[in-house]
Design an enzyme around this catalytic site. Structure first.
Site, PDB file in Angstrom:
ATOM      1  N   GLU A 121       0.835  -1.214   0.000  1.00  0.00           N
ATOM      2  CA  GLU A 121       0.000   0.000   0.000  1.00  0.00           C
ATOM      3  C   GLU A 121       0.865   1.257   0.000  1.00  0.00           C
ATOM      4  OE1 GLU A 121      -2.108  -0.383   3.691  1.00  0.00           O
ATOM      5  OE2 GLU A 121      -3.571  -1.783   2.888  1.00  0.00           O
ATOM      6  N   GLY A 150       2.046   4.948  -0.651  1.00  0.00           N
ATOM      7  CA  GLY A 150       1.444   6.226  -1.019  1.00  0.00           C
ATOM      8  C   GLY A 150       2.560   7.173  -1.411  1.00  0.00           C
ATOM      9  N   CYS A 207      -3.092  33.664   9.098  1.00  0.00           N
ATOM     10  CA  CYS A 207      -2.930  34.304  10.414  1.00  0.00           C
ATOM     11  C   CYS A 207      -2.648  33.295  11.506  1.00  0.00           C
ATOM     12  CB  CYS A 207      -4.182  35.107  10.729  1.00  0.00           C
ATOM     13  SG  CYS A 207      -4.452  36.340   9.463  1.00  0.00           S
TER      14      CYS A 207
HETATM   15  N1  LLP Z   1      -1.699   2.110   4.341  1.00  0.00           N
HETATM   16  C1  LLP Z   1      -2.332   2.615   5.415  1.00  0.00           C
HETATM   17  C2  LLP Z   1      -3.274   1.771   6.156  1.00  0.00           C
HETATM   18  C3  LLP Z   1      -2.081   3.948   5.804  1.00  0.00           C
HETATM   19  O1  LLP Z   1      -2.699   4.435   6.869  1.00  0.00           O
HETATM   20  C4  LLP Z   1      -1.164   4.739   5.053  1.00  0.00           C
HETATM   21  C5  LLP Z   1      -0.881   6.113   5.438  1.00  0.00           C
HETATM   22  C6  LLP Z   1      -0.550   4.164   3.933  1.00  0.00           C
HETATM   23  C7  LLP Z   1      -0.833   2.835   3.611  1.00  0.00           C
HETATM   24  C8  LLP Z   1       0.407   4.916   3.070  1.00  0.00           C
HETATM   25  O2  LLP Z   1       1.552   5.304   3.739  1.00  0.00           O
HETATM   26  P1  LLP Z   1       2.792   5.900   2.923  1.00  0.00           P
HETATM   27  O3  LLP Z   1       3.283   4.833   1.991  1.00  0.00           O
HETATM   28  O4  LLP Z   1       2.310   7.082   2.178  1.00  0.00           O
HETATM   29  O5  LLP Z   1       3.762   6.238   3.971  1.00  0.00           O
HETATM   30  N2  LLP Z   1       0.034  12.982   6.381  1.00  0.00           N
HETATM   31  C9  LLP Z   1       1.263  12.314   6.771  1.00  0.00           C
HETATM   32  C10 LLP Z   1       1.258  10.857   6.434  1.00  0.00           C
HETATM   33  C11 LLP Z   1       0.080  10.100   7.000  1.00  0.00           C
HETATM   34  C12 LLP Z   1       0.029   8.678   6.534  1.00  0.00           C
HETATM   35  C13 LLP Z   1      -1.263   8.043   6.867  1.00  0.00           C
HETATM   36  N3  LLP Z   1      -1.384   6.670   6.450  1.00  0.00           N
HETATM   37  C14 LLP Z   1       2.436  13.052   6.148  1.00  0.00           C
HETATM   38  O6  LLP Z   1       2.228  14.037   5.454  1.00  0.00           O
HETATM   39  O7  LLP Z   1       3.583  12.681   6.374  1.00  0.00           O
END
Ligand code: LLP
Length: 410
Positions: free
Chosen positions: A264, A266, A332
């Site tokens: 998964e 992202g 702000c």
């Molecule tokens: N799978 C699940 C169940 C997740 O909760 C997440 C991210 C991913 C996959 C993907 O994770 P990645 O490969 O992108 O690290 N807003 C934060 C990151 C929050 C991630 C939430 N869950 C930031 O800007 O660093």
């Protein structure tokens, strides 16, 4: 130039602030990940929350990448972008009955179940729909992902998943469930992970548990290893895990597993493929500080405010002496700061800058705080560009709001 597109010309045409994503860079990341896992039974389900623009999702669909969703909204987007339901996994701690219904109706591949109550909601809704829901239990492996506390998810104190002890009980119970087939394990320990060690520990726990389950007669068809691969926000300083090493760890850990490994990712697929283009509104001289006030703000890119995250800020001019700036937005809030004391070539009002590493959790976390319309988003592809989200108009920003016309009593 970014993906063959002149950013000065782009900024003039589309105005700022504006996100620009490189389709070429995203395709390269997809291909690299697919190559690293070649030969292993696997599915890549892109974590839609990282960047949920329809054009990005369509790019995923075109390259056989599925989706990891966490809401009915993300389900809707993914299907609209052409990602088939059978490539969608549904994660999240708070799926409502309505969201479960929508996912069952669409026929998503599997549910990553995070609580005992949710397992029962799934059984009940699936029975109502006359279908059998495929499910995986999200294990909380209690490992420290060694990342920012706000993006750690795999410690026992976090709200995510359940302990192995609890999961063990579910498998015994689910054997008697008529409309849920619990045959998968899932673990996602956090985000922006730059060391293999936490993955090694978490995956080992998952694999040990899988063996135990199989020994007691359960069938495990899929292991979802979550996302979390970090990217280089500070090129040269941040050292992302080479994807081949990650794949080697997965192959080695699950060498005895005959089933599908689900990924998964992202941030890994889109993070470095996006920049936020912004112009200097003005330079303000403070008490012993030089403030560079941009037309982008924390509502456009929240990461620096929320996580003290570092993003490189690259002026698109050169040949001026270096000045140390506090780079801020117009919102702000003191927290509306992209960087403090950052050395940049001297800037003037109107200068164009790009904030890099903004492809993931940038636009998708943006808001209209301070009544600032959502920024435009543009997809670049080898010298061409297409606007994939036009800048929100003021009317669109206020759509749905109305003055009280009729007062209701409950
Ligand atoms: N799978 C699940 C169940 C997740 O909760 C997440 C991210 C991913 C996959 C993907 O994770 P990645 O490969 O992108 O690290 N807003 C934060 C990151 C929050 C991630 C939430 N869950 C930031 O800007 O660093």
């Amino acid at each position: 130039m970014f993906d063959g597109v002149d950013l000065h010309a782009l900024a003039s045409a589309v105005q700022t602030p504006c996100y620009a994503y490189s389709a070429t860079a995203i395709r390269q990341r997809i291909a690299g990940l697919q190559a690293a896992f070649k030969g292993l039974d696997h599915r890549i389900c892109y974590a839609v929350k990282a960047n949920s623009n329809l054009a990005i999702l369509q790019l995923m669909a075109q390259h056989d990448v599925g989706a990891d969703i966490v809401s009915a909204g993300e389900l809707h987007r993914s299907l609209r972008a052409g990602i088939p339901a059978e490539r969608i996994v549904f994660s999240g701690v708070g799926k409502t009955a309505e969201e479960v219904d929508a996912a069952l109706t669409a026929g998503v591949w599997r549910f990553n179940v995070e609580s005992h109550d949710e397992l029962h909601v799934l059984q009940q809704r699936a029975a109502m729909h006359g279908v059998c829901a495929r499910a995986a239990v999200r294990i909380n492996p209690d490992v420290d992902a060694q990342t920012h506390a706000k993006i750690s998810t795999g410690k026992a104190e976090n709200k995510f998943g359940v302990s192995i002890d609890e999961a063990r009980r579910w498998f015994d119970e689910a054997a008697g469930m008529s409309h849920v087939r619990l045959d998968g394990l899932h673990a996602h320990i956090g985000s922006q992970i730059l060391s293999l060690d936490p993955f090694r520990r978490a995956l080992r726990r998952v694999e040990d548990f899988r063996r135990e389950l199989v020994d007691s007669g359960h069938v495990i068809g899929s292991i979802d290893i979550g996302g979390g691969l970090g990217v280089a926000y500070r090129p040269g300083l941040d050292r992302p895990i080479p994807v081949q090493d990650y794949a080697a760890l997965v192959r080695e850990t699950f060498a005895d597993f005959r089933g599908t490994v689900v990924l998964e990712p992202g941030r890994y697929l889109v993070g470095e493929a996006g920049v936020l283009l912004t112009r200097v509104v003005r330079v303000k001289e403070g008490e012993g500080r030089h403030f560079l006030v941009l037309d982008a703000a924390m509502n456009d890119l929240l990461r620096p405010s929320l996580y003290d995250a570092w993003h490189d800020i690259v002026p698109l001019h050169e040949g001026r002496e270096t000045v140390r700036y506090d780079v801020v937005g117009p919102v702000c809030e003191t927290g509306d700061t992209f960087a403090r004391d950052r050395a940049l070539p001297r800037c003037r009002a109107g200068d164009l800058l790009m904030i890099t590493g903004a492809g993931a959790y940038g636009a998708s976390m943006s808001s209209t705080y301070n009544s600032r319309p959502l920024a435009a988003e543009v997809l670049l592809d080898d010298g061409r560009y297409a606007v994939v989200r036009r800048r929100q108009t003021l009317a669109e920003m206020m759509a749905g709001e109305q003055l009280p016309q009729a007062w209701n009593e409950t």
